[in-house]
Design an enzyme around this catalytic site. Sequence first.
Site, mmCIF file in Angstrom:
data_model
loop_
_atom_site.group_PDB
_atom_site.id
_atom_site.type_symbol
_atom_site.label_atom_id
_atom_site.label_comp_id
_atom_site.label_asym_id
_atom_site.label_seq_id
_atom_site.Cartn_x
_atom_site.Cartn_y
_atom_site.Cartn_z
ATOM 1 C CB ILE A 94 -33.176 29.046 -20.803
ATOM 2 C CG1 ILE A 94 -33.304 29.752 -19.321
ATOM 3 C CG2 ILE A 94 -32.252 29.732 -21.535
ATOM 4 C CD1 ILE A 94 -33.983 31.176 -19.500
ATOM 5 C CE LYS A 95 -37.682 27.978 -27.984
ATOM 6 N NZ LYS A 95 -38.810 28.557 -28.824
#
Length: 226
Positions: A94-95
């Site tokens: 997850i960025k």
Amino acid sequence: MLYLTWRNVKMEYRIFLDTANIKEIEEALKTGIVTGIATNPNKMAKAGRTYEDVLKDIRSIFDGPVAVEAISTKAEDIINEAQELSSMSENIVIKIPANIEGIKAINKLVPMGVKTNATLIFNPAQALAAGLANSPFISPFIGRVNDIGHDGLTLFKQVREIYDFYDINSKVIAASIKNCSEAINAVLNGADSLALTYKVFNQLFEHPLTEIGIKNFTRDYDSIYK
């Protein structure tokens, strides 16, 4: 066919292909040197597809880390969104932007087993915060730093010095790379990994002297055997 498994902890993640275009991913994977895929809402909009659809196609040919972006802006909302995105497929990363809300979220998500990539990093202080929050990956941006008159490569050198001093193990991914020269210089200045668009990825294999050499070899061969 599976090209990479996250569970192999000794594997190094060197090149992330920065695209949501499945045809580009398929072609790049044929080289055998792509170790991750990075996407974001802009890439998805260009592809005209949803995360779910793109991930389904990626997972049919690739089992390594795939980075998707959380778009929420408050820590609790980021946490909820990250958990939902992470549940879509194994090996999702997850960025999360490396501002204060993002760091709060990363600090909570990592102990939950959610893999994070602290992104939109433009100064070494943000990189330090993300590393202290134990984000497995961080992404300083070269091109956008250069665009505002600063030196993106100096940023990477400073991040490497800080990480070595504090013995921080987060993987430093060079992002927003505009050309092959920036990619190589990022590595020389301390980047562990590269996030490359398909265009820049292909530049890794190109040089005019290589093409001239191939033509000359072919000409000389034909002069003898044809």
